[in-house]
Structures are given as structure tokens and as C-alpha cells.
Scaffold this motif. Structure first.
Motif, PDB file in Angstrom:
ATOM      1  N   GLN A  20       0.831  -1.199   0.000  1.00 38.09           N
ATOM      2  CA  GLN A  20       0.000   0.000   0.000  1.00 38.09           C
ATOM      3  C   GLN A  20       0.867   1.252   0.000  1.00 38.09           C
ATOM      4  OE1 GLN A  20      -1.927   1.161   3.648  1.00 38.09           O
ATOM      5  NE2 GLN A  20      -3.731   1.912   2.541  1.00 38.09           N
ATOM      6  N   LEU A  21       1.876   1.255   0.841  1.00 35.79           N
ATOM      7  CA  LEU A  21       2.763   2.409   0.920  1.00 35.79           C
ATOM      8  C   LEU A  21       3.451   2.664  -0.414  1.00 35.79           C
ATOM      9  CD1 LEU A  21       4.113   4.598   2.661  1.00 35.79           C
ATOM     10  CD2 LEU A  21       5.900   2.914   3.183  1.00 35.79           C
ATOM     11  N   ALA A  22       3.909   1.581  -1.056  1.00 28.39           N
ATOM     12  CA  ALA A  22       4.603   1.733  -2.342  1.00 28.39           C
ATOM     13  C   ALA A  22       3.668   2.297  -3.409  1.00 28.39           C
ATOM     14  CB  ALA A  22       5.174   0.392  -2.784  1.00 28.39           C
ATOM     15  N   LEU A  23       2.440   1.795  -3.494  1.00 25.52           N
ATOM     16  CA  LEU A  23       1.502   2.264  -4.520  1.00 25.52           C
ATOM     17  C   LEU A  23       1.071   3.710  -4.264  1.00 25.52           C
ATOM     18  CD1 LEU A  23       0.099   1.368  -7.086  1.00 25.52           C
ATOM     19  CD2 LEU A  23      -1.821   0.596  -5.688  1.00 25.52           C
ATOM     20  N   VAL A  24       0.810   4.054  -3.004  1.00 26.14           N
ATOM     21  CA  VAL A  24       0.402   5.423  -2.682  1.00 26.14           C
ATOM     22  C   VAL A  24       1.540   6.396  -2.967  1.00 26.14           C
ATOM     23  CG1 VAL A  24      -0.222   6.960  -0.776  1.00 26.14           C
ATOM     24  CG2 VAL A  24      -1.375   4.765  -1.027  1.00 26.14           C
ATOM     25  N   MET A  25       2.741   6.053  -2.548  1.00 28.70           N
ATOM     26  CA  MET A  25       3.886   6.937  -2.788  1.00 28.70           C
ATOM     27  C   MET A  25       4.206   7.057  -4.273  1.00 28.70           C
ATOM     28  SD  MET A  25       4.602   8.195   0.058  1.00 28.70           S
ATOM     29  CE  MET A  25       6.115   9.028  -0.321  1.00 28.70           C
ATOM     30  N   THR A  26       4.078   5.958  -5.015  1.00 30.40           N
ATOM     31  CA  THR A  26       4.313   6.007  -6.460  1.00 30.40           C
ATOM     32  C   THR A  26       3.293   6.910  -7.138  1.00 30.40           C
ATOM     33  OG1 THR A  26       5.249   3.785  -6.433  1.00 30.40           O
ATOM     34  CG2 THR A  26       4.497   4.623  -8.564  1.00 30.40           C
ATOM     35  N   GLY A  27       2.025   6.785  -6.757  1.00 31.39           N
ATOM     36  CA  GLY A  27       0.986   7.648  -7.329  1.00 31.39           C
ATOM     37  C   GLY A  27       1.226   9.112  -7.024  1.00 31.39           C
ATOM     38  N   MET A  28       1.599   9.412  -5.774  1.00 36.56           N
ATOM     39  CA  MET A  28       1.870  10.806  -5.404  1.00 36.56           C
ATOM     40  C   MET A  28       3.100  11.349  -6.129  1.00 36.56           C
ATOM     41  SD  MET A  28       1.232  10.998  -1.342  1.00 36.56           S
ATOM     42  CE  MET A  28      -0.393  11.031  -0.640  1.00 36.56           C
ATOM     43  N   TYR A  29       4.125  10.521  -6.230  1.00 40.71           N
ATOM     44  CA  TYR A  29       5.350  10.948  -6.917  1.00 40.71           C
ATOM     45  C   TYR A  29       5.070  11.217  -8.397  1.00 40.71           C
ATOM     46  CZ  TYR A  29       9.985  10.790  -8.968  1.00 40.71           C
ATOM     47  OH  TYR A  29      11.108  11.095  -9.683  1.00 40.71           O
ATOM     48  N   LEU A  30       4.369  10.302  -9.061  1.00 41.03           N
ATOM     49  CA  LEU A  30       4.074  10.485 -10.488  1.00 41.03           C
ATOM     50  C   LEU A  30       3.154  11.688 -10.716  1.00 41.03           C
ATOM     51  CD1 LEU A  30       3.703   6.771 -11.624  1.00 41.03           C
ATOM     52  CD2 LEU A  30       5.603   8.338 -12.075  1.00 41.03           C
ATOM     53  N   PHE A  31       2.225  11.930  -9.789  1.00 38.84           N
ATOM     54  CA  PHE A  31       1.385  13.124  -9.899  1.00 38.84           C
ATOM     55  C   PHE A  31       2.254  14.379  -9.837  1.00 38.84           C
ATOM     56  CE2 PHE A  31      -0.891  16.649  -7.967  1.00 38.84           C
ATOM     57  CZ  PHE A  31      -1.970  16.771  -8.825  1.00 38.84           C
ATOM     58  N   SER A  32       3.194  14.409  -8.906  1.00 40.75           N
ATOM     59  CA  SER A  32       4.085  15.568  -8.788  1.00 40.75           C
ATOM     60  C   SER A  32       4.935  15.739 -10.033  1.00 40.75           C
ATOM     61  CB  SER A  32       4.995  15.419  -7.567  1.00 40.75           C
ATOM     62  OG  SER A  32       4.229  15.404  -6.399  1.00 40.75           O
ATOM     63  N   VAL A  33       5.395  14.621 -10.602  1.00 46.22           N
ATOM     64  CA  VAL A  33       6.196  14.680 -11.829  1.00 46.22           C
ATOM     65  C   VAL A  33       5.367  15.246 -12.977  1.00 46.22           C
ATOM     66  CG1 VAL A  33       7.311  13.239 -13.584  1.00 46.22           C
ATOM     67  CG2 VAL A  33       7.834  12.886 -11.171  1.00 46.22           C
ATOM     68  N   ALA A  34       4.100  14.869 -13.065  1.00 39.47           N
ATOM     69  CA  ALA A  34       3.239  15.371 -14.138  1.00 39.47           C
ATOM     70  C   ALA A  34       2.814  16.820 -13.885  1.00 39.47           C
ATOM     71  CB  ALA A  34       2.005  14.486 -14.279  1.00 39.47           C
ATOM     72  N   TYR A  35       2.558  17.168 -12.632  1.00 38.02           N
ATOM     73  CA  TYR A  35       2.043  18.500 -12.304  1.00 38.02           C
ATOM     74  C   TYR A  35       3.115  19.579 -12.398  1.00 38.02           C
ATOM     75  CZ  TYR A  35      -0.116  22.278  -9.672  1.00 38.02           C
ATOM     76  OH  TYR A  35      -0.617  23.487  -9.301  1.00 38.02           O
ATOM     77  N   SER A  36       4.289  19.296 -11.886  1.00 41.86           N
ATOM     78  CA  SER A  36       5.319  20.335 -11.764  1.00 41.86           C
ATOM     79  C   SER A  36       5.716  20.964 -13.097  1.00 41.86           C
ATOM     80  CB  SER A  36       6.536  19.775 -11.042  1.00 41.86           C
ATOM     81  OG  SER A  36       6.178  19.438  -9.725  1.00 41.86           O
TER      82      SER A  36
END
Length: 191
Positions: A20-36
Motif C-alpha cells: 500500500q505504501l509503495a503504490l500510494v507513494m508512487t501515485g503521489m510521486y508520479l502526480f508531482s512529476v506530471a504536475y510540476s
């Protein structure tokens, strides 16, 4: 961005642990990569490009204040959404707004890349209805050209009403057609 928010939200459905931690962190990281580099700086760039020089300072301050107001609104409402919809529902709600925002930007926000101030005036003289039609044609063009790999697809053009410029030249009474590619010349010698 919506896909990554959904990924984050769906991660909370997994049992607690490293998965769960890996999937949540991956989703948040990829969102930041796309948003920034994508949507993050757009309010500053778009408002700086599209406003005339004589109101740019006031317009930029209003755009920045509006951006920070919505950042505040997001920060205040997120805990309430977590309580009401749990983590998965909260991230799903914001993902749905990302999809709605994508369509609104597609239909109502004109492209300003590589246009001069005179070209921007012509670009913003187009009605929202005409721009929305052009945006849908452009979307169909992109799908045909880049998804289906059709080489002989014509790029859509947009109709502009006749316009009188500062130097007194009035164009013919027939509408102009412009593609708004950066390498094409604007009618009336505006390049």
C-alpha cells in the motif's frame, strides 16, 4: 494527472503494509512529476503571455491571488473529504475534477505559444464557440494523425472575422482562416 490520483486513491484499498505504501507513494510521486512541469506553472505563464502590457502587473497579481485562494481551498477541504469519502473517494473526487478541467481547458483556453502581442489580440478576438469547435477538430486531427498514423490528414484551421488593425488597413469582408502554427504567417502581415 487524474490517472495518478486514481492510482494513489486505489492504493488505499490495499491492506496496510509495504504494498500500500509503495503504490500510494508512487501515485503521489508520479502526480508531482506530471504536475510540476505541466499544469503547475501554467497560471503564471498563461496570464503573463495573454495580458496586455498596460494591465499585466494588476492581472498577474489577480491571477496569483486566485491561484493561492484555490490552493487554500484545496488544503481546507481535503481533510473534510477524507472524513466523508475516505482516502480513495477524496483522491477520486479530485481526479474527476482533473478530467473536467482537461475538457474545459481544451474547449475554452486558446493556445498562446509563440504568438506576438498582435497575434494574441487576433487569437482572443475569436468567440468561445468558434474556439471550442476548433479545439474539437484539433483533437480529432491529433487522434487521426498520431494514434491511427494517417499521414494525409489536414490540420484544422479556425475562422476569424474581418478585423481592422491600428494602421487603418481593413481586410476583405470574408472570414480569414488561420491554423495558429508557430511556423505559419498571420494574414495581414502581422509577423
Amino acid at each position: 494527472m487524474a490517472i495518478f490520483q486514481l492510482l494513489t486513491g486505489l492504493g488505499f484499498l490495499l491492506p496496510e503494509g509495504k504494498g500500500q505504501l509503495a503504490l500510494v507513494m508512487t501515485g503521489m510521486y508520479l502526480f508531482s512529476v506530471a504536475y510540476s512541469p505541466g499544469e503547475g506553472p501554467v497560471p503564471f505563464l498563461y496570464s503573463a503571455e495573454s495580458m496586455p502590457l498596460y494591465v499585466r502587473d494588476v492581472g498577474m497579481s489577480m491571477a496569483t491571488a486566485l491561484l493561492w485562494f484555490f490552493n487554500f481551498l484545496l488544503a481546507v477541504t481535503f481533510p473534510k473529504f477524507q472524513d466523508a469519502f475516505h482516502n480513495t473517494g477524496a483522491f477520486g473526487y479530485y481526479a474527476a475534477w482533473c478530467v473536467v478541467g482537461w475538457f474545459l481547458i481544451l474547449l475554452f483556453v486558446p493556445e498562446t505559444k509563440d504568438l506576438t502581442l498582435e497575434q494574441l489580440d487576433a487569437r482572443f478576438s475569436i468567440s468561445s464557440k468558434s474556439h471550442a469547435k476548433y479545439a474539437l477538430k484539433q483533437c480529432i486531427y491529433v487522434i487521426r494523425r498520431y494514434v491511427f498514423r494517417r499521414q494525409r490528414v489536414k490540420r484544422p484551421v479556425i475562422d476569424l472575422p474581418p478585423q481592422e488593425y491600428d494602421y487603418g488597413h481593413k481586410e476583405a469582408d470574408h472570414p480569414r482562416k488561420i491554423s495558429f502554427d508557430s511556423d505559419e504567417k498571420m494574414p495581414g502581415g502581422l509577423n
